[in-house]
Design a protein around this motif. Structure first.
Motif: not given
Length: 315
Positions: A165, A181-182, A167, A194, A169, A184, A196
Motif C-alpha cells: 500500500r 488517518e489514511t 502512504e 489509499s 501525506r 486503506y 487521505l
C-alpha cells in the motif's frame, strides 16, 4: 597398510586442505519486481581446488531448479506453484523466472556443493518482493480554488490500488501539515487503494511566501548564495499530496491555491474649488474644440455656467 597407500592418503589430505569454497552469494535482480515481469536469480561463488558438484535453487524449503555438470542433461526443473523457469535463458549460476506473481514474495536460496576432494556445501539467502505500483499519480481535490486566513481548507487525496500500500501525506508550501488517518481499501485482486482527507483552518503563516536562493558574484569573483524573501507576506498556497511506497515508489500531485481577488475601488472625482471647476470647463471646451464645434451642447454648457455663478453670487 603399505607405504604406497599412506602416500596416496597423504596426497588426498593435502589436496583437500588446499581446496576451498567461499564467498557464496545470491543476487535477485531486481529485488523488487513488478507483478507479471521477469526476475533473475544469480548465485555467485568461489571454488578452488575442487570441481563443482551441483547448484540448487530453493523457494523456502522446496527445490525448483538444479544444475549438475556431471549429469546429462545438466539442468533439472521441479514443479513449484507460480514459478515458471525459462530453461533456455538459465545456466549454472543464473535462473530466469518469468511472469512472477505475488505468491513468490519471500525467501530464496542457492546451495553450492563441491565435489571430491572437498565435499563441502554452502548456502546463500535473499529476499524477493513482488510489487504493483499505482497506475497513475495521486488525485487531489479541494472545495475551493482561493483561500484567505481564517478559511477552512478541505482536501481529499487518493491513489489507485497498489501492493504494498502507498502512504500519503500533505504539505503546504513544502511544510508538513497534520491530517486524518489514511484509509486503506482492499480490491478484489488483492491490491490496496489509499485515501487521505485534510481539514485545516488556515492561518497567516500558511500564506507566507517561501524563501528563494540566488547566486551572485562578490568582488573576488566567487559565487555567493543570497537568500531572498518575497516581500509580500500574503503569498499563495501550494498544496501537495505525496504517495510513497518505501524506497521503491514516490509520486505527488500539487494544486496552487491563490488568495481571493478584491474588486478594484473606483477613484472619486470631486470639484472642491473654483480652480477645479474652471479646469473642468477648460478641459470640456478644449475637447469639444478638438472634436468639432457643437452649437447645442455649447449653449447648454453656457447656461450651466451662468447658473453656477448666479448661485455662488446669491449665496
Amino acid at each position: 597398510m603399505s607405504i604406497l597407500h599412506c602416500l596416496l592418503l597423504l596426497c588426498i589430505l593435502c589436496d583437500g586442505a588446499q581446496a576451498t569454497l567461499r564467498n557464496v552469494n545470491l543476487l535477485i535482480e531486481p529485488p523488487a519486481v513488478r507483478r507479471g515481469q521477469s526476475v533473475a536469480l544469480r548465485c555467485e561463488y568461489q571454488l578452488d581446488g575442487a570441481p563443482l558438484y551441483s547448484i540448487k535453487f530453493y523457494r523456502g524449503q522446496l527445490e525448483f531448479y538444479r544444475f549438475t555438470p556431471g549429469e546429462y542433461p545438466h539442468t533439472k526443473v521441479f514443479q513449484y506453484p507460480g514459478i515458471k523457469v525459462d530453461e533456455s535463458s538459465s545456466n549454472a549460476t543464473l535462473v530466469l523466472i518469468r511472469n512472477v506473481s505475488f505468491g513468490l514474495s519471500g525467501n530464496f536460496s542457492c546451495e553450492v556443493t563441491a565435489d571430491a576432494p572437498l565435499y563441502s556445501t554452502a548456502t546463500a539467502y535473499a529476499q524477493m518482493q513482488v510489487v504493483e505500483f499505482p497506475e497513475k499519480r495521486p488525485q487531489l481535490f479541494t472545495e475551493n480554488t482561493r483561500y484567505e486566513p481564517g478559511d477552512v481548507l478541505r482536501a481529499n487525496c487518493s491513489t489507485p490500488p497498489s501492493r504494498p500500500r502507498a502512504e500519503l501525506r500533505f504539505t503546504i508550501n513544502h511544510m508538513p501539515v497534520a491530517s486524518e488517518e489514511t484509509q486503506y481499501i482492499r480490491t478484489v485482486d488483492n491490491l490496496i487503494a489509499s485515501r487521505l482527507s485534510l481539514k485545516l483552518q488556515l492561518q497567516a503563516v500558511h500564506f507566507v511566501a517561501t524563501s528563494t536562493s540566488s547566486s551572485t558574484s562578490n568582488a573576488n569573483g566567487r559565487a555567493t548564495n543570497v537568500q531572498m524573501t518575497n516581500g509580500n507576506a500574503r503569498g499563495g498556497l501550494m498544496l501537495r499530496c505525496t504517495a510513497q511506497i518505501g524506497d521503491l515508489y514516490q509520486e505527488y500531485k500539487e494544486i496552487e491555491l491563490g488568495t481571493p481577488q478584491k474588486d478594484p475601488v473606483p477613484a472619486r472625482v470631486t470639484l472642491s474649488s473654483d480652480s477645479g471647476l474652471r479646469n473642468f470647463f477648460e478641459t470640456y471646451f478644449y475637447t469639444s474644440a478638438a472634436g468639432g464645434f457643437d452649437v447645442i451642447g455649447s449653449f447648454f454648457m453656457c447656461c450651466l455656467i451662468c447658473l453656477v455663478w448666479i448661485t455662488r453670487i446669491a449665496s
